[in-house]
Motif scaffolding. Structure first.
Motif, PDB file in Angstrom:
ATOM      1  N   ALA A 124       0.589  -1.000  -0.180  1.00 22.66           N
ATOM      2  CA  ALA A 124       0.450   0.125  -0.014  1.00 22.66           C
ATOM      3  C   ALA A 124       0.968   1.390   0.134  1.00 22.66           C
ATOM      4  CB  ALA A 124      -0.986  -0.015   1.493  1.00 22.66           C
ATOM      5  N   THR A 125       2.379   1.521   0.720  1.00 19.86           N
ATOM      6  CA  THR A 125       2.870   2.069   1.066  1.00 19.86           C
ATOM      7  C   THR A 125       3.649   2.595   0.411  1.00 19.86           C
ATOM      8  OG1 THR A 125       3.682   1.656   3.077  1.00 19.86           O
ATOM      9  CG2 THR A 125       1.571   3.117   3.097  1.00 19.86           C
ATOM     10  N   ASP A 126       3.615   1.105  -0.866  1.00 20.81           N
ATOM     11  CA  ASP A 126       5.033   1.061  -1.366  1.00 20.81           C
ATOM     12  C   ASP A 126       5.492   2.008  -2.132  1.00 20.81           C
ATOM     13  OD1 ASP A 126       7.569  -1.314  -1.628  1.00 20.81           O
ATOM     14  OD2 ASP A 126       6.613  -0.695  -3.906  1.00 20.81           O
ATOM     15  N   PRO A 127       6.952   2.869  -2.522  1.00 26.58           N
ATOM     16  CA  PRO A 127       6.676   3.611  -3.685  1.00 26.58           C
ATOM     17  C   PRO A 127       7.050   2.945  -4.763  1.00 26.58           C
ATOM     18  CG  PRO A 127       8.921   3.469  -2.567  1.00 26.58           C
ATOM     19  CD  PRO A 127       7.894   2.762  -1.794  1.00 26.58           C
ATOM     20  N   LEU A 128       7.283   1.555  -5.565  1.00 26.29           N
ATOM     21  CA  LEU A 128       7.201   1.576  -6.505  1.00 26.29           C
ATOM     22  C   LEU A 128       5.834   0.445  -6.722  1.00 26.29           C
ATOM     23  CD1 LEU A 128       8.787   0.298  -8.898  1.00 26.29           C
ATOM     24  CD2 LEU A 128       9.345  -1.028  -7.894  1.00 26.29           C
ATOM     25  N   ARG A 158      -3.387   0.453  -6.188  1.00 28.18           N
ATOM     26  CA  ARG A 158      -4.077   1.577  -5.717  1.00 28.18           C
ATOM     27  C   ARG A 158      -4.881   1.400  -7.312  1.00 28.18           C
ATOM     28  NH1 ARG A 158      -0.893   4.141  -2.492  1.00 28.18           N
ATOM     29  NH2 ARG A 158      -0.544   5.651  -3.745  1.00 28.18           N
ATOM     30  N   ARG A 159      -5.056   1.137  -8.405  1.00 30.87           N
ATOM     31  CA  ARG A 159      -5.200   1.967  -9.305  1.00 30.87           C
ATOM     32  C   ARG A 159      -5.902   0.847 -10.659  1.00 30.87           C
ATOM     33  NH1 ARG A 159       0.087   4.231 -11.294  1.00 30.87           N
ATOM     34  NH2 ARG A 159      -0.530   6.645 -10.833  1.00 30.87           N
ATOM     35  N   TRP A 163       1.806  -7.409 -15.509  1.00 28.81           N
ATOM     36  CA  TRP A 163       1.208  -8.276 -16.485  1.00 28.81           C
ATOM     37  C   TRP A 163       0.241  -7.117 -17.046  1.00 28.81           C
ATOM     38  CZ3 TRP A 163       1.927 -13.606 -14.346  1.00 28.81           C
ATOM     39  CH2 TRP A 163       3.033 -14.117 -15.015  1.00 28.81           C
ATOM     40  N   ALA A 164      -0.583  -7.289 -15.555  1.00 24.78           N
ATOM     41  CA  ALA A 164      -1.436  -5.738 -16.020  1.00 24.78           C
ATOM     42  C   ALA A 164      -1.578  -4.576 -16.540  1.00 24.78           C
ATOM     43  CB  ALA A 164      -2.166  -6.381 -14.470  1.00 24.78           C
ATOM     44  N   SER A 165      -0.252  -3.803 -15.921  1.00 20.04           N
ATOM     45  CA  SER A 165       0.355  -2.752 -16.004  1.00 20.04           C
ATOM     46  C   SER A 165      -0.029  -2.248 -17.658  1.00 20.04           C
ATOM     47  CB  SER A 165       1.690  -2.755 -14.990  1.00 20.04           C
ATOM     48  OG  SER A 165       2.142  -2.583 -15.819  1.00 20.04           O
ATOM     49  N   LEU A 166       1.015  -3.581 -18.169  1.00 20.86           N
ATOM     50  CA  LEU A 166       1.167  -3.223 -19.509  1.00 20.86           C
ATOM     51  C   LEU A 166      -0.096  -3.014 -21.017  1.00 20.86           C
ATOM     52  CD1 LEU A 166       4.308  -5.824 -20.206  1.00 20.86           C
ATOM     53  CD2 LEU A 166       4.027  -3.546 -19.869  1.00 20.86           C
ATOM     54  N   ALA A 167      -1.290  -3.014 -19.568  1.00 20.33           N
ATOM     55  CA  ALA A 167      -2.732  -2.879 -20.285  1.00 20.33           C
ATOM     56  C   ALA A 167      -2.906  -1.458 -20.008  1.00 20.33           C
ATOM     57  CB  ALA A 167      -3.870  -3.885 -20.428  1.00 20.33           C
ATOM     58  N   LEU A 168      -2.202  -0.525 -19.035  1.00 22.47           N
ATOM     59  CA  LEU A 168      -3.304   0.575 -18.262  1.00 22.47           C
ATOM     60  C   LEU A 168      -2.089   1.718 -19.390  1.00 22.47           C
ATOM     61  CD1 LEU A 168      -1.732   0.578 -14.713  1.00 22.47           C
ATOM     62  CD2 LEU A 168      -4.150   0.584 -15.854  1.00 22.47           C
ATOM     63  N   PRO A 169      -2.903   2.732 -19.529  1.00 18.38           N
ATOM     64  CA  PRO A 169      -2.075   4.291 -20.492  1.00 18.38           C
ATOM     65  C   PRO A 169      -0.601   4.001 -20.426  1.00 18.38           C
ATOM     66  CG  PRO A 169      -4.026   4.807 -20.324  1.00 18.38           C
ATOM     67  CD  PRO A 169      -4.614   3.572 -18.856  1.00 18.38           C
ATOM     68  N   ASP A 170       0.343   4.854 -20.805  1.00 16.28           N
ATOM     69  CA  ASP A 170       1.601   5.073 -20.354  1.00 16.28           C
ATOM     70  C   ASP A 170       1.594   5.782 -19.085  1.00 16.28           C
ATOM     71  OD1 ASP A 170       2.620   3.371 -22.349  1.00 16.28           O
ATOM     72  OD2 ASP A 170       2.504   5.226 -24.164  1.00 16.28           O
ATOM     73  N   ASP A 171       1.468   6.760 -19.165  1.00 16.88           N
ATOM     74  CA  ASP A 171       1.059   7.501 -18.097  1.00 16.88           C
ATOM     75  C   ASP A 171       0.014   6.721 -16.953  1.00 16.88           C
ATOM     76  OD1 ASP A 171      -2.147   8.128 -18.518  1.00 16.88           O
ATOM     77  OD2 ASP A 171      -1.502  10.040 -18.650  1.00 16.88           O
ATOM     78  N   SER A 172      -0.154   5.643 -16.520  1.00 19.80           N
ATOM     79  CA  SER A 172      -0.571   5.891 -15.842  1.00 19.80           C
ATOM     80  C   SER A 172       0.257   4.505 -15.045  1.00 19.80           C
ATOM     81  CB  SER A 172      -1.929   4.843 -15.932  1.00 19.80           C
ATOM     82  OG  SER A 172      -3.299   6.168 -16.445  1.00 19.80           O
ATOM     83  N   ALA A 173       1.130   3.925 -15.728  1.00 21.66           N
ATOM     84  CA  ALA A 173       2.229   2.721 -15.535  1.00 21.66           C
ATOM     85  C   ALA A 173       2.592   3.047 -13.805  1.00 21.66           C
ATOM     86  CB  ALA A 173       2.356   1.792 -16.169  1.00 21.66           C
TER      87      ALA A 173
END
Length: 297
Positions: A98-102, A108-109, A287-297
């Motif tokens: 939850a509070t991890d910087p990476l 949360r997204r 894996w799921a982050s690759l489907a997010l817009p470039d500015d949201s990953a």
């Protein structure tokens, strides 16, 4: 054999259906807007696992071409939990990160993200072998070939993913004549033969921990760390699989870190080690982050 399985709040049905929809020809899986039918061999019996979804539950039915024993009932229950993605609770990793910087913002997204499993451990591990070092569309085509060559058709017409004994009857030439490389065909059938003979026990228990199974898998010619970790993830829902050798994981980390190149395998492993014992869910979010817009990953 109907049963109702409650679904957790925020259940991401679309993710589950997308996982089972990968084969556009619907050889062993038929996916509707809110339904799933999957064919699989369980204890030598062709079974179609059918699920119809509402917002809070899945109405599940097993269509069995044969007698139903207590052992088969247990296998069916386990298979439903796996294909619905209910083996790993995502909340512990979400709290951990939850509070991890990476990972904090990424988690949360993607609330409620889950890992969906294959119906059986044998399916997961053979899929991992088939998918080694080739692109996804080609892997799916080879998987389809394997199902038709080694599997059996259910009375409904749907093909059932094979068990080890079915696959062990094949010769390497059966596969190499259908676009499998010689090395891949031999590894696949070597693994199936060991399972079918009982020399390799895939059933976890007090004297056969999943970590021990992983070590025995690594000793098989043609099976490496990526195949083992991916197989344990998709087969057992093991919560701490490190996918540091996965190209997509490294690409996702590159985006998350904002760097110009992918981290190498060693550095990727070191990064993921920080998220023990939740590395499977870390992989899911990458894996799921690759489907997010470039500015949201």
């Amino acid at each position: 054999m109907p049963r109702t399985i409650s679904l957790p709040p925020g259940y991401r049905l679309g993710d589950v259906l997308a996982f089972h929809r990968r084969d556009a020809e619907s050889t062993a899986e038929v996916v509707g807007p809110a339904s799933l039918r999957k064919g699989v061999m369980l204890d030598g019996v062709p079974v179609v696992l059918a699920a119809d979804f509402s917002p809070s539950a899945a109405a599940c039915t097993a269509q069995v071409d044969g007698a139903v024993s207590a052992a088969l009932e247990r296998r069916i229950d386990e298979a439903f939990r796996s294909i619905l993605g209910l083996r790993i609770d995502p909340d512990p990793f979400c709290a951990f990160a939850a509070t991890d910087p990476l990972f904090g913002a990424l988690v949360r997204r993607q609330p409620g993200l889950r890992i969906v499993q294959s119906a059986t451990v044998f399916e997961a591990l053979t899929w991992a072998i088939i998918g080694q070092q080739i692109n996804l569309p080609f892997a799916i085509a080879l998987r389809r070939t394997f199902i038709v060559l080694a599997g059996r058709q259910h009375s409904s017409g749907l093909w059932c993913y094979p068990e080890a004994a079915d696959a062990a009857r094949l010769a390497p030439e059966d596969l190499t004549g259908r676009k499998f490389s010689r090395a891949k065909a031999e590894t696949l059938l070597r693994f199936a033969g060991l399972v079918a003979s009982g020399e390799l026990d895939l059933e976890p228990g007090p004297a056969n921990a999943i970590e021990q199974i992983g070590q025995r898998l690594l000793a098989i010619k043609g099976i490496g760390p990526w195949t083992v970790n991916y197989g344990l993830l998709r087969g057992y829902g093991h919560a701490d699989c490190s996918l540091h050798g996965d190209v997509a994981i490294r690409a996702a980390l590159q985006r998350l870190l904002g760097e110009d190149g992918k981290p190498d395998i060693r550095r990727t492993e070191q990064i993921l080690q920080q998220y023990q014992p939740h590395r499977t869910m870390a992989a899911a979010h990458l894996w799921a982050s690759l489907a997010l817009p470039d500015d949201s990953a």
